[in-house]
Design an enzyme around this catalytic site. Structure first.
Site, PDB file in Angstrom:
ATOM      1  N   ASN A   8      -4.471   5.252  -2.474  1.00 37.97           N
ATOM      2  CA  ASN A   8      -3.795   3.960  -2.325  1.00 37.97           C
ATOM      3  C   ASN A   8      -2.608   4.187  -1.404  1.00 37.97           C
ATOM      4  O   ASN A   8      -1.519   4.565  -1.834  1.00 37.97           O
ATOM      5  CB  ASN A   8      -3.352   3.451  -3.703  1.00 37.97           C
ATOM      6  CG  ASN A   8      -2.808   2.028  -3.665  1.00 37.97           C
ATOM      7  OD1 ASN A   8      -2.377   1.540  -2.620  1.00 37.97           O
ATOM      8  ND2 ASN A   8      -2.796   1.383  -4.815  1.00 37.97           N
ATOM      9  N   ARG A  86      -7.784   2.043  -0.832  1.00 40.47           N
ATOM     10  CA  ARG A  86      -7.271   0.676  -0.808  1.00 40.47           C
ATOM     11  C   ARG A  86      -6.924   0.338   0.639  1.00 40.47           C
ATOM     12  O   ARG A  86      -6.146   1.037   1.282  1.00 40.47           O
ATOM     13  CB  ARG A  86      -6.015   0.546  -1.665  1.00 40.47           C
ATOM     14  CG  ARG A  86      -5.317  -0.810  -1.523  1.00 40.47           C
ATOM     15  CD  ARG A  86      -4.050  -0.840  -2.348  1.00 40.47           C
ATOM     16  NE  ARG A  86      -3.298  -2.061  -2.149  1.00 40.47           N
ATOM     17  CZ  ARG A  86      -2.058  -2.125  -1.677  1.00 40.47           C
ATOM     18  NH1 ARG A  86      -1.429  -1.007  -1.342  1.00 40.47           N
ATOM     19  NH2 ARG A  86      -1.435  -3.278  -1.540  1.00 40.47           N
ATOM     20  N   HIS A 173      -3.169  -8.463  -2.990  1.00 40.61           N
ATOM     21  CA  HIS A 173      -3.178  -7.990  -4.384  1.00 40.61           C
ATOM     22  C   HIS A 173      -4.553  -8.193  -5.032  1.00 40.61           C
ATOM     23  O   HIS A 173      -4.680  -8.262  -6.251  1.00 40.61           O
ATOM     24  CB  HIS A 173      -2.101  -8.695  -5.231  1.00 40.61           C
ATOM     25  CG  HIS A 173      -0.710  -8.254  -4.923  1.00 40.61           C
ATOM     26  ND1 HIS A 173       0.362  -9.123  -4.896  1.00 40.61           N
ATOM     27  CD2 HIS A 173      -0.204  -7.045  -4.593  1.00 40.61           C
ATOM     28  CE1 HIS A 173       1.459  -8.463  -4.569  1.00 40.61           C
ATOM     29  NE2 HIS A 173       1.142  -7.203  -4.380  1.00 40.61           N
ATOM     30  N   ARG A 233      10.906  -8.761   0.411  1.00 41.31           N
ATOM     31  CA  ARG A 233      10.235  -9.762   1.239  1.00 41.31           C
ATOM     32  C   ARG A 233      10.732 -11.158   0.874  1.00 41.31           C
ATOM     33  O   ARG A 233      11.003 -11.446  -0.292  1.00 41.31           O
ATOM     34  CB  ARG A 233       8.721  -9.693   1.055  1.00 41.31           C
ATOM     35  CG  ARG A 233       8.093  -8.392   1.517  1.00 41.31           C
ATOM     36  CD  ARG A 233       6.611  -8.394   1.198  1.00 41.31           C
ATOM     37  NE  ARG A 233       6.001  -7.099   1.454  1.00 41.31           N
ATOM     38  CZ  ARG A 233       4.932  -6.641   0.808  1.00 41.31           C
ATOM     39  NH1 ARG A 233       4.366  -7.374  -0.139  1.00 41.31           N
ATOM     40  NH2 ARG A 233       4.433  -5.461   1.096  1.00 41.31           N
ATOM     41  N   GLU A 373      -4.951  -0.577 -10.165  1.00 34.57           N
ATOM     42  CA  GLU A 373      -5.658  -0.690  -8.895  1.00 34.57           C
ATOM     43  C   GLU A 373      -6.515   0.539  -8.620  1.00 34.57           C
ATOM     44  O   GLU A 373      -7.627   0.426  -8.076  1.00 34.57           O
ATOM     45  CB  GLU A 373      -4.655  -0.897  -7.761  1.00 34.57           C
ATOM     46  CG  GLU A 373      -3.938  -2.232  -7.814  1.00 34.57           C
ATOM     47  CD  GLU A 373      -2.847  -2.361  -6.783  1.00 34.57           C
ATOM     48  OE1 GLU A 373      -2.581  -3.495  -6.336  1.00 34.57           O
ATOM     49  OE2 GLU A 373      -2.240  -1.332  -6.425  1.00 34.57           O
TER      50      GLU A 373
END
Length: 388
Positions: A8, A86, A173, A233, A373
């Site tokens: 990832n 990922r 996501h 962000r 994940e």
């Protein structure tokens, strides 16, 4: 023993894990390289055993070489039969794909869509391919979960010619959301088939509206900088701000990109920290921290309300990721005032981080599910390559 390696790769970190393939996936090894390209780069294992080597200076490329050297020296590496990556942006791909020269060329072409993540992810795949050309690699796209969104949810209200070039709302996501829906299906099949809002609240934060198990909308759009405010962000902004800052501050496009991705959100509003834990600890004594926390909760609440409208009702609300899983006070503030939607929180369950934090009488089931994940990547690889 047959194992799957998951990678990832982010803009400043690389997480990895090794799973034994079987009826139930068993994690054998996991860790990360953090703060790549910054001072204090470190290599950590989730279950450390002895002293670990330091990561050499040199940025992302040096970190990749270091990680592969270390993995190859581990006895478990001989059992690895496939690698899953990922990949943040996958354009129109709706399923995981084998990594090929054609796919890598496509990812290089779309690098402008995600300059913070794609270059490093491509570099990881290429480095593994050079060292282990016969080891199959699989790209698992963060955007794939949202390819079920109806066209009306993907359209951007700008000239149509840009849509023809791939400028639309993609959402991100997706690996986390896919995992959460599989877990919800296991825990509560009836609600999983209903009207669900998933709240992935971490350093990166977004929400997804899911109906009949499929994404119909999500807060992030063309880039991961849009939607909800996050740690650094900005989330959604008035587009007129671009012209204003260009004229008043002589801000370049690159400067604007840096501001909205790395200097805004919780950090920008508070001028203190991008970590919500730091801000919660200081909000009683610093109005800037208090405003940043309040704005974050307010925006999450607004997205929940808008998605309940898009779904035509709400059966389940799921909190996940670092903030969503570990901050009872933030969950409580977000849910306050949502009684009109049928949300009724049990504050004792919430304080205990119980799996279900709503009251027994609540019309909406409110859950906390720990996302994974890396496990979702491993599952995807095994399904695609039929390693199970």
């Amino acid at each position: 023993m047959r194992c799957v390696l998951t990678i990832n790769g982010g803009s400043s970190s690389i997480r990895f894990a090794v799973y034994e393939a079987g009826e139930t996936l068993r994690r054998l090894l996991a860790g990360k390289i953090d703060r790549i390209g910054l001072r204090g780069t470190k290599f950590v294992l989730d279950e450390p055993s002895g002293k670990l080597p330091g990561v050499p200076a040199g940025g992302h490329r040096a970190a990749v070489d270091f990680l592969l050297d270390w993995l190859e020296a581990q006895p478990i590496f001989a059992s690895i039969k496939a690698v899953g990556h990922r990949v943040v942006h996958g354009m129109k791909h709706s399923e995981p794909k084998r990594v090929t020269l054609k796919l890598l060329a496509e990812l290089r072409r779309i690098t402008p869509y995600d300059p913070d993540h794609l270059p490093g992810e491509i570099r990881l795949s290429e480095a593994l391919g050079r060292r282990h050309s016969k080891l199959p690699q699989v790209a698992c796209f963060d955007t794939a979960f949202h390819r079920t969104m109806p066209r009306i949810a993907r359209l951007l209200p700008i000239p149509r010619r840009y849509g023809a070039k791939g400028v639309e709302r993609y959402g991100f996501h997706g690996l986390s959301y896919a995992y959460l829906m599989e877990e919800l299906q296991r825990l509560d099949p009836a609600h999983a088939r209903g009207h669900v809002i998933l709240a992935h609240l971490g350093n990166g934060a977004s929400l997804a509206a899911v109906r009949d198990g499929q994404s119909i909308d999500t807060s992030m759009g063309f880039t991961p900088a849009s939607g909800l405010m996050m740690s650094t962000r900005c989330g959604d902004l008035d587009p007129g701000l671009v012209y204003y800052l260009a004229r008043s501050e002589r801000m370049s496009a690159a400067g604007f990109q840096k501001m909205v991705n790395h200097e805004s959100g919780l950090l920008g509003v508070s001028a203190i920290s991008s970590d919500l834990r730091d801000l919660c600890a200081r909000e009683a004594s610093d109005v800037r921290a208090a405003e940043a926390v309040a704005l974050f909760c307010y925006q999450v609440k607004k997205w929940i309300g808008s998605f309940a409208a898009a779904l035509g009702g709400l059966d389940a609300l799921v909190f996940s990721a670092g903030i969503g899983e570990n901050s009872p006070s933030i969950r409580s503030r977000i849910c306050q005032g949502l009684g009109f939607l049928g949300v009724e929180l049990d504050e004792r369950r919430n304080a205990d981080n119980a799996p279900v934090i709503s009251t027994d009488a609540s019309a909406v089931s409110v859950r906390v599910i720990r996302t994974d994940e890396e496990l979702m990547i491993a599952r995807s690889v095994i399904r695609l390559l039929k390693l199970g």
